[in-house]
Scaffold this active site. Structure first.
Site, PDB file in Angstrom:
ATOM      1  N   TYR A 121      -1.606  -1.810  10.460  1.00 37.38           N
ATOM      2  CA  TYR A 121      -1.696  -1.965   9.006  1.00 37.38           C
ATOM      3  C   TYR A 121      -0.504  -1.302   8.319  1.00 37.38           C
ATOM      4  CZ  TYR A 121      -3.556  -1.679   4.240  1.00 37.38           C
ATOM      5  OH  TYR A 121      -3.716  -1.791   2.878  1.00 37.38           O
ATOM      6  N   SER A 160       0.878  -1.179   0.000  1.00 37.53           N
ATOM      7  CA  SER A 160       0.000   0.000   0.000  1.00 37.53           C
ATOM      8  C   SER A 160       0.911   1.224   0.000  1.00 37.53           C
ATOM      9  CB  SER A 160      -0.850  -0.011   1.278  1.00 37.53           C
ATOM     10  OG  SER A 160      -1.416   1.254   1.534  1.00 37.53           O
TER      11      SER A 160
HETATM   12  N1  NAP Z   1      -8.702  -0.855  -1.238  1.00 38.76           N
HETATM   13  C1  NAP Z   1      -7.722  -0.046  -0.896  1.00 38.76           C
HETATM   14  O1  NAP Z   1      -7.918   1.169  -0.707  1.00 38.76           O
HETATM   15  C2  NAP Z   1      -6.311  -0.585  -0.773  1.00 38.76           C
HETATM   16  C3  NAP Z   1      -5.262   0.337  -0.761  1.00 38.76           C
HETATM   17  C4  NAP Z   1      -3.961  -0.122  -0.652  1.00 38.76           C
HETATM   18  C5  NAP Z   1      -3.716  -1.471  -0.541  1.00 38.76           C
HETATM   19  N2  NAP Z   1      -4.756  -2.364  -0.540  1.00 38.76           N
HETATM   20  C6  NAP Z   1      -4.429  -3.784  -0.392  1.00 38.76           C
HETATM   21  O2  NAP Z   1      -4.960  -4.477  -1.504  1.00 38.76           O
HETATM   22  C7  NAP Z   1      -5.203  -5.839  -1.140  1.00 38.76           C
HETATM   23  C8  NAP Z   1      -6.596  -6.229  -1.606  1.00 38.76           C
HETATM   24  O3  NAP Z   1      -7.535  -5.401  -0.943  1.00 38.76           O
HETATM   25  P1  NAP Z   1      -8.932  -4.990  -1.602  1.00 38.76           P
HETATM   26  O4  NAP Z   1      -9.000  -3.526  -1.587  1.00 38.76           O
HETATM   27  O5  NAP Z   1      -9.167  -5.705  -2.866  1.00 38.76           O
HETATM   28  O6  NAP Z   1      -9.908  -5.498  -0.428  1.00 38.76           O
HETATM   29  P2  NAP Z   1     -11.136  -6.516  -0.426  1.00 38.76           P
HETATM   30  O7  NAP Z   1     -12.048  -6.231  -1.555  1.00 38.76           O
HETATM   31  O8  NAP Z   1     -11.649  -6.475   0.981  1.00 38.76           O
HETATM   32  O9  NAP Z   1     -10.431  -7.925  -0.693  1.00 38.76           O
HETATM   33  C9  NAP Z   1      -9.722  -8.614   0.302  1.00 38.76           C
HETATM   34  C10 NAP Z   1      -9.509 -10.026  -0.177  1.00 38.76           C
HETATM   35  O10 NAP Z   1      -8.770 -10.735   0.835  1.00 38.76           O
HETATM   36  C11 NAP Z   1      -9.447 -11.953   1.084  1.00 38.76           C
HETATM   37  N3  NAP Z   1      -9.252 -12.407   2.454  1.00 38.76           N
HETATM   38  C12 NAP Z   1      -9.571 -11.738   3.595  1.00 38.76           C
HETATM   39  N4  NAP Z   1      -9.318 -12.513   4.660  1.00 38.76           N
HETATM   40  C13 NAP Z   1      -8.835 -13.696   4.171  1.00 38.76           C
HETATM   41  C14 NAP Z   1      -8.416 -14.903   4.772  1.00 38.76           C
HETATM   42  N5  NAP Z   1      -8.430 -15.069   6.104  1.00 38.76           N
HETATM   43  N6  NAP Z   1      -8.005 -15.909   3.979  1.00 38.76           N
HETATM   44  C15 NAP Z   1      -7.999 -15.766   2.630  1.00 38.76           C
HETATM   45  N7  NAP Z   1      -8.373 -14.641   2.002  1.00 38.76           N
HETATM   46  C16 NAP Z   1      -8.788 -13.623   2.770  1.00 38.76           C
HETATM   47  C17 NAP Z   1     -10.909 -11.656   0.814  1.00 38.76           C
HETATM   48  O11 NAP Z   1     -11.618 -12.845   0.482  1.00 38.76           O
HETATM   49  P3  NAP Z   1     -12.580 -13.672   1.458  1.00 38.76           P
HETATM   50  O12 NAP Z   1     -13.285 -12.712   2.342  1.00 38.76           O
HETATM   51  O13 NAP Z   1     -13.432 -14.403   0.476  1.00 38.76           O
HETATM   52  O14 NAP Z   1     -11.656 -14.603   2.198  1.00 38.76           O
HETATM   53  C18 NAP Z   1     -10.812 -10.761  -0.409  1.00 38.76           C
HETATM   54  O15 NAP Z   1     -10.718 -11.544  -1.569  1.00 38.76           O
HETATM   55  C19 NAP Z   1      -4.993  -5.915   0.376  1.00 38.76           C
HETATM   56  O16 NAP Z   1      -3.722  -6.472   0.647  1.00 38.76           O
HETATM   57  C20 NAP Z   1      -5.040  -4.463   0.814  1.00 38.76           C
HETATM   58  O17 NAP Z   1      -4.278  -4.236   1.991  1.00 38.76           O
HETATM   59  C21 NAP Z   1      -6.045  -1.946  -0.646  1.00 38.76           C
END
Ligand code: NAP
Length: 271
Positions: free
Chosen positions: A158, A145
């Site tokens: 985080y 991130s």
């Molecule tokens: N959105 C933002 O603003 C942002 C910014 C910077 C970085 N990121 C990073 O991008 C990545 C993806 O985030 P996103 O924004 O796409 O969020 P998201 O839509 O909430 O997706 C999170 C994913 O992680 C999976 N997950 C959560 N707990 C899990 C577990 N215990 N075992 C296996 N899978 C698990 C979820 O699937 P299930 O619930 O089906 O398990 C989901 O597929 C993360 O690493 C996040 O830190 C996001």
């Protein structure tokens, strides 16, 4: 250096592929002809995506897995090879954030975050990299991130997790030089996915804290990430505003930055 060629018996493993950025990373890999192995807990959502991607002509497998479960992680590589697949690409994307002051936090939630955002990344890299190095081909994409470039009061754990992922993946890149395997960190700024809601952000608070020009779509973030992985670049930050903000946050004196961030973070507001 470019990614290994797609082949029928090769796969790109994408964690957190059931929503948001991970779903788009899987789509982008499939669009480039790579078979994918989709990992997350939500089997139904993974199955829907697998059906969509299979219809485009690539092989898509679903391995429903809770990545906070150490035994389940230990079994993952064997489940992939049992399908007759060789993992040439590993995308550690699954992640979550908690929200609020550490002094008011639930220890179990903090530990679950560290287990998913840090321990699972180290575990899967350590298990998948030996085979890639032995074969002389492969690529790892770890999703951090822009929070990796600065302390983040209100999301202290985080920010620390993502700083770890950035440092760890940069180090991996150094170790892997000359092996045919690359390591890339993808550092997105804000993206409108399920992430904010899971963390506990109100949509209006997130919108107010972060100006609209910093927000990127999950699709654009995934394209930037896979392009960087393909080129073997060490770090990718999607969007010009996020690149400037990350560099500013990295270099500005932290005794100036931290109090400003703490005074503005919605997770630290008294209400
Ligand atoms: N959105 C933002 O603003 C942002 C910014 C910077 C970085 N990121 C990073 O991008 C990545 C993806 O985030 P996103 O924004 O796409 O969020 P998201 O839509 O909430 O997706 C999170 C994913 O992680 C999976 N997950 C959560 N707990 C899990 C577990 N215990 N075992 C296996 N899978 C698990 C979820 O699937 P299930 O619930 O089906 O398990 C989901 O597929 C993360 O690493 C996040 O830190 C996001």
């Amino acid at each position: 250096m470019s990614l290994p060629e797609p082949a029928a018996d090769r796969t790109a493993v994408v964690t957190g592929a059931s929503s948001g950025i991970g779903e788009e990373l899987a789509r982008e890999l499939a669009r480039r002809g790579h078979g994918v192995t989709l990992v997350a807990r939500s089997a139904d959502k993974l199955a829907d995506l697998a059906a969509e991607l299979t219809a485009t002509g690539v092989r898509a497998e679903v391995l429903a897995t809770d990545l906070t479960d150490r035994g389940a992680r230990a079994d993952l590589l064997g489940r992939i090879t049992d399908l007759g697949l060789t993992p040439d690409i590993l995308v550690n994307n699954a992640g979550l954030s908690t929200l609020g002051a550490v002094a008011k936090a639930d220890p179990e939630r903090e530990m679950a975050m560290v287990e998913l955002d840090v321990v699972a990344v180290v575990d899967l890299c350590t298990r998948f990299l030996p085979g890639m190095v032995e074969r002389g081909r492969g690529g790892v994409l770890n999703v951090a991130s822009t929070a990796a470039f600065q302390p983040l009061p209100g999301q202290a754990g985080y920010g620390g997790c993502k700083a770890f992922v950035l440092s760890y993946t940069r180090s991996l890149g150094g170790e892997l030089r000359g092996t045919g395997v690359t390591a890339t960190t993808l550092c997105p700024g804000p993206v409108d996915t399920g992430f904010g809601e899971t963390a506990g952000f109100a949509k209006e608070d997130a919108d107010a804290a972060l100006p609209s020009f910093m927000w990127e779509t999950a699709e654009a973030v995934a394209k930037t990430g896979i392009e960087a992985l393909d080129k073997g670049r060490p770090v990718a930050i999607p969007g010009p505003a996020n690149r400037v903000a990350a560099m500013f946050a990295h270099f500005v004196p932290k005794q100036v930055l931290v109090p400003i961030l703490a005074s503005r973070h919605p997770g630290l507001r008294d209400d």
